[in-house]
Scaffold this motif. Structure first.
Motif, PDB file in Angstrom:
ATOM      1  N   PHE A 185       0.749  -1.234  -0.102  1.00  0.00           N
ATOM      2  CA  PHE A 185      -0.098   0.004  -0.027  1.00  0.00           C
ATOM      3  C   PHE A 185       0.917   1.404  -0.006  1.00  0.00           C
ATOM      4  CE2 PHE A 185      -3.420  -3.194   0.919  1.00  0.00           C
ATOM      5  CZ  PHE A 185      -4.327  -2.459   0.212  1.00  0.00           C
ATOM      6  N   MET A 232       0.584   4.177  -2.921  1.00  0.00           N
ATOM      7  CA  MET A 232       0.387   5.576  -2.436  1.00  0.00           C
ATOM      8  C   MET A 232       1.351   6.586  -3.178  1.00  0.00           C
ATOM      9  SD  MET A 232      -1.344   7.439  -0.213  1.00  0.00           S
ATOM     10  CE  MET A 232      -1.206   9.160  -0.745  1.00  0.00           C
ATOM     11  N   VAL A 238      -6.711   3.778   1.028  1.00  0.00           N
ATOM     12  CA  VAL A 238      -5.085   3.326   1.104  1.00  0.00           C
ATOM     13  C   VAL A 238      -4.535   4.142   2.265  1.00  0.00           C
ATOM     14  CG1 VAL A 238      -2.998   3.624  -0.355  1.00  0.00           C
ATOM     15  CG2 VAL A 238      -5.122   3.060  -1.638  1.00  0.00           C
ATOM     16  N   LYS A 239      -4.779   5.228   2.316  1.00  0.00           N
ATOM     17  CA  LYS A 239      -4.304   5.957   3.578  1.00  0.00           C
ATOM     18  C   LYS A 239      -4.772   5.368   5.004  1.00  0.00           C
ATOM     19  CE  LYS A 239      -3.599  10.813   1.344  1.00  0.00           C
ATOM     20  NZ  LYS A 239      -4.029  12.015   1.415  1.00  0.00           N
ATOM     21  N   ILE A 287      -5.450   2.265   5.439  1.00  0.00           N
ATOM     22  CA  ILE A 287      -5.059   0.874   5.541  1.00  0.00           C
ATOM     23  C   ILE A 287      -3.491   1.313   6.021  1.00  0.00           C
ATOM     24  CG2 ILE A 287      -3.896  -1.066   4.210  1.00  0.00           C
ATOM     25  CD1 ILE A 287      -6.631  -0.857   2.626  1.00  0.00           C
ATOM     26  N   ILE A 288      -2.814   2.194   5.475  1.00  0.00           N
ATOM     27  CA  ILE A 288      -1.319   2.688   5.776  1.00  0.00           C
ATOM     28  C   ILE A 288      -1.235   3.049   7.218  1.00  0.00           C
ATOM     29  CG2 ILE A 288       0.635   4.255   5.463  1.00  0.00           C
ATOM     30  CD1 ILE A 288      -0.050   4.117   2.468  1.00  0.00           C
ATOM     31  N   VAL A 305      -1.968  -0.365   9.391  1.00  0.00           N
ATOM     32  CA  VAL A 305      -0.868  -1.258   9.329  1.00  0.00           C
ATOM     33  C   VAL A 305       0.431  -0.834  10.331  1.00  0.00           C
ATOM     34  CG1 VAL A 305       0.803  -2.608   7.921  1.00  0.00           C
ATOM     35  CG2 VAL A 305      -1.739  -2.037   7.280  1.00  0.00           C
ATOM     36  N   PHE A 360      -3.809  11.204   6.836  1.00  0.00           N
ATOM     37  CA  PHE A 360      -3.842   9.654   7.149  1.00  0.00           C
ATOM     38  C   PHE A 360      -4.590   9.816   8.539  1.00  0.00           C
ATOM     39  CE2 PHE A 360      -0.224  10.326   4.408  1.00  0.00           C
ATOM     40  CZ  PHE A 360      -0.126   9.034   3.812  1.00  0.00           C
TER      41      PHE A 360
END
Lengths: 170, 507
Positions: free
Chosen positions: A49, A53, B164-165, B167-168, B171, B428
Motif C-alpha cells: 500500500f 500511495m 489506501v491512507k 490502511i497505511i 498497518v 492519514f
C-alpha cells in the motif's frame, strides 16, 4: 503533499526493515504462528500500500500539481527567510521551532530538572506565540510550580531533579 | 443485588458526587473552548487518575465525556464557533436561531435534547452491554481475532477520505504494536539493540502523543482567539414547551446516535450528520433547515450525546473502543489493570454498575448545568490559545509519562505528537493508527492462539460461523469505503470542472 511523501516513504522503509528483521526470530514448535508470521503479513500489506500511495503521488505530480521537491523547497525557504514574510512562512518557522523545542524538552528535564525545564519550555513557547514578557514569565513559573505540586504531592510521582544539583553537591 | 447497592453507595458518596458535578461542568467548558476536545481532556486527565480508585477515575472521565459532548453546542449556538467538531452541525441551525433572537430557545432545546439523547443511550448501553456480554462469552480466539479485524477495517474505511491512507495508518499502528519483548516467546522484536525499546510502545503515552501533543502543535500554527461577539441568550426555560413537537426527532436521532456510536471509528460527528439529514428528510418543515430550525438543533444534539452510551457498549463488552474518547478510556483501563470484555461483568461488576450509574447521572446533570450556566460557559471560548497551548503541550508530554518514572515515555509522547501532526497534515487517519496500536497486541495474541488450536490452519477463520460473519462484514465495509471514496472523488472532479468552466466564461 510533503507529509504524504514522508509517510509513504517511511512506511516503505519501515516495512522492508521489519520484514528482513523477522528472519532472525527463533521458531517454536508449540507456536505455529510464531513470532514472525503476524509482522510479516503486516509488512507485506504495508509495503504494497505504500507503493500504491507513492504511485498515486507520482501520477498526481505528473498531472501538474506541486512536486514534493518544490514543497520541500518552499518549506525550507519559509523556515529560514527573515524580514517581510507571509503568514504561512511565519507559521512554518514557528511550527518548526515548537517541534524542535518539544524534542529538546525531555532532554532538558533530565539535565535541569522538571521545574526549571518546564518553566523555560513554557516561557519560550509563550514568547513564540507572542505573549508579552512579564505575563509569559509569571504564567510559565505558575504552570511549572502547579504541575510540580500536583505530580509530587497528589500523584506521589518521581519527578526528575536534574543533574545540576548533583554537580553542585560534588 | 449486593454489588448494585455498593455501586449506588459509591456513586452517592459526597466526594464522588462533587467530582462528578465538577467533571460535567469542566467537560462542558472543555467542549465550549475551540481547540480543546473531550479526547484531549480525557487524555490529559488519565495521569491524574493514577492516584485515585478506578471508580473515581471513571466518574471523572465519563463526566468530562458527557459534559464535553454537550458543551460544544453552547459556543456553536451563541457565537457560531463549534467548540468541538461534533457541534458543527448544531452551529448551522443554532447560530441562525441566535441571529433571529432565539438563542435562548436554541440553547434550551440543545440542553434538553442532549440530556434526553444521553439518557436514552444509557438505556441502550445497559440493556445492550448486558446482552452482548452474555453473547461474547461464546467467543473463542478466532472470533475475537476476526472481530478485531472487523473493527480495524471499519476504522480504516470510514475514518479517512482515502482507503489506501487508512490502511497505511492502520498497518503502521499494528506493526508498532509488535515492537518489544514478545509475551509468548519472551524474545525482543524490532528493538535493534536499543535497551529502552524492549518494553515496547506504551499505549497511553503514544495515544496521548498522537491526539494531545499533535493538537498542541496545531494550536501553535493558529493562535488567533475568538473575537466573535457573544449574543444574548434569553428564553432558555421555554424550550420544554417544544418537547411534544420534538419527541419523535429525539427518539429517532438518539437511536441513530447509539448505533453509530457502537461502530468503531465513526463517532459523534457522523451521528450528528446522519441524524440531521434524517430529520430534514422526514420533517414537515424541511424549508426551515438552514434558516434556524429547532428540529435541526434537536436532531444534531440528541444524536451526538446518544453516541456516548453507544460507544461504551463495544468497549465494555468486547474491549473495542467506539470512538477516540473510549479509546482513551481503554488506555486508562489498562493503566488501572482492568481487562474489558465479558469477564469485566463478573470480576468488576461494581465498576460496571458505577459506569452505568455515572452515565445516567452525568446526563441528568447536563440539564441544570446547561440551563443555568450555558451563557457563562460560552465565555471560555474567548481564552487566547497562546496561553492554552503551552499548558496543553507541557501536560500532554509529561502528564501521561510522569507516573512511569522513566524519560523514555516522555520521548514517546513527543515522537508520537510529531507523527500525529504529520499524519493529520497528510490526511492519514490518526484514529486508525491509535486504535491499531492498542488493538495490535490483542489481535496478534488471538491470531497465534487460534493457530495453536487442534487441526488449526488458514481455513480455520472461514469454517467458524461467527468468524466468517465478521470476515464477510469486513469485506462489505471495505467495498462501502471504496465506493464512498470513488463517489467523493467523482463529485470533486465535477465541481472542479464546473469551477473551471465558470472561470473561463468570466474571462
Amino acid at each position: 503533499m510533503i507529509s504524504e511523501w514522508i509517510v509513504s516513504v517511511m512506511t516503505l522503509i519501515m516495512s522492508v526493515t521489519f520484514f528482513v528483521t523477522t528472519f532472525s526470530f527463533p521458531r517454536l514448535a508449540a507456536d505455529p504462528g510464531g513470532l514472525s508470521l503476524f509482522p510479516r503479513i503486516l509488512c507485506i500489506v504495508a509495503a504494497v500500500f505504500s507503493l500504491i500511495m507513492i504511485a498515486q503521488l507520482l501520477l498526481r505530480n505528473r498531472a501538474g500539481k506541486t512536486s514534493p521537491l518544490a514543497s520541500l523547497k518552499t518549506l525550507w525557504r519559509d523556515i529560514w527567510r527573515r524580514g517581510a514574510e507571509s503568514d504561512s512562512a511565519s507559521q512554518s518557522r514557528r511550527m518548526m521551532l515548537v517541534i524542535v523545542l518539544s524534542i529538546l524538552y525531555p532532554w532538558l528535564i533530565l539535565r535541569a530538572g522538571f521545574l526549571l525545564a518546564t518553566a523555560v519550555y513554557a516561557y519560550i513557547l509563550m514568547r513564540l506565540l507572542e505573549t508579552r514578557h512579564l505575563p509569559g514569565v509569571l504564567l510559565s513559573i505558575c504552570l511549572a510550580a502547579a504541575l510540580y505540586l500536583i505530580f509530587v504531592h497528589l500523584l506521589e510521582a518521581y519527578v526528575p531533579t536534574g543533574i545540576w544539583l548533583d554537580l553542585l553537591i560534588n | 443485588m449486593e454489588t448494585l447497592t455498593i455501586a449506588i453507595e459509591l456513586l452517592m458518596a459526597p466526594q464522588n458526587l462533587f467530582l462528578m458535578i465538577a467533571a460535567v461542568f469542566g467537560g462542558a467548558m472543555v467542549g465550549a473552548a475551540p481547540g480543546l476536545t473531550s479526547t484531549m481532556a480525557i487524555g490529559l486527565l488519565i495521569p491524574l487518575t493514577f492516584g485515585v480508585s478506578q471508580y473515581t477515575a471513571f466518574i471523572l472521565m465519563l463526566g468530562i465525556y458527557c459534559g464535553a459532548m454537550y458543551g460544544g453546542s453552547i459556543t456553536a449556538i451563541l457565537m457560531n464557533v463549534p467548540g468541538t467538531p461534533t457541534a458543527a452541525i448544531t452551529a448551522i441551525e443554532g447560530y441562525r436561531m441566535t441571529l433571529k433572537g432565539q438563542g435562548g430557545l436554541a440553547l434550551g432545546v440543545a440542553t434538553l435534547s442532549s440530556a434526553l439523547g444521553g439518557l436514552l443511550s444509557c438505556l441502550v448501553l445497559i440493556s445492550g452491554s448486558l446482552y452482548l456480554a452474555k453473547v461474547a462469552i461464546m467467543f473463542g480466539a478466532p472470533e475475537y481475532f476476526t472481530l478485531a479485524l472487523f473493527a480495524v477495517t471499519v476504522v480504516f474505511s470510514l475514518s479517512s477520505r482515502s482507503v489506501v491512507k487508512g490502511i497505511i495508518a492502520s498497518v503502521i499502528g499494528l506493526l508498532l504494536g509488535t515492537i518489544g519483548i514478545d509475551p509468548i516467546a519472551q524474545y525482543p522484536r524490532f528493538t535493534f539493540g536499543v535497551q529502552d525499546i524492549m518494553i515496547g510502545i506504551p499505549e497511553v503515552p503514544a495515544v496521548i502523543g498522537l491526539f494531545c501533543v499533535a493538537e498542541a502543535f496545531r494550536m501553535a500554527e493558529n493562535t488567533q482567539g475568538v473575537s466573535k461577539m457573544q449574543r444574548q441568550a434569553s428564553g432558555l426555560s421555554i424550550a420544554y414547551r417544544y418537547l411534544p413537537r420534538l419527541w419523535k426527532t429525539i427518539l429517532k436521532s438518539s437511536a441513530i446516535g447509539c448505533v453509530v456510536g457502537a461502530l468503531p471509528a465513526t463517532g459523534a460527528m457522523m451521528g450528528s450528520y446522519i441524524a440531521y439529514g434524517e430529520a430534514q428528510r422526514t420533517s414537515k418543515h424541511p424549508e426551515d433547515f438552514g434558516n434556524g430550525s429547532v428540529e435541526g438543533v434537536c436532531a444534531s444534539e440528541s444524536a451526538n450525546n446518544a453516541v456516548t452510551g453507544g460507544a461504551l457498549i463495544p468497549l465494555l463488552t468486547l474491549g473495542i473502543p467506539g470512538d477516540p474518547n473510549t479509546l482513551m478510556m481503554l488506555g486508562a483501563m489498562t493503566v488501572h489493570g482492568l481487562i474489558p470484555g465479558p469477564t469485566l461483568f463478573h470480576e468488576q461488576a461494581i465498576l460496571v454498575y458505577v459506569i452505568f450509574g455515572t452515565m445516567v447521572l452525568c446526563n441528568l446533570l447536563i440539564l441544570p448545568i446547561g440551563l443555568m450556566l450555558a451563557p457563562r460557559i460560552a465565555k471560555v471560548a474567548l481564552i487566547d490559545k497562546k496561553y492554552l497551548m503551552p499548558a496543553v503541550s507541557v501536560l500532554a508530554i509529561t502528564g501521561a509519562s510522569i507516573g512511569y518514572g522513566h524519560i523514555y515515555y516522555f520521548w514517546i509522547s513527543v515522537i508520537f505528537g510529531i507523527v500525529g501532526y504529520i499524519f493529520e497534515k497528510g490526511g492519514f487517519s490518526v484514529l486508525a493508527m491509535a486504535m491499531c496500536i492498542i488493538l495490535g497486541p490483542l489481535m496478534e495474541r488471538y491470531f497465534r492462539s487460534s493457530l495453536m488450536l487442534p487441526d488449526a490452519g488458514p481455513m480455520l477463520f472461514f469454517s467458524r460461523p461467527l468468524s466468517l460473519l465478521f470476515i464477510s462484514l469486513s469485506i462489505l465495509v471495505i467495498i462501502f469505503g471504496l465506493r464512498r471514496e470513488f463517489k467523493m472523488r467523482t463529485l470533486e472532479r465535477q465541481l472542479a470542472a464546473a469551477r473551471a468552466a465558470k472561470e473561463s466564461t468570466n474571462v
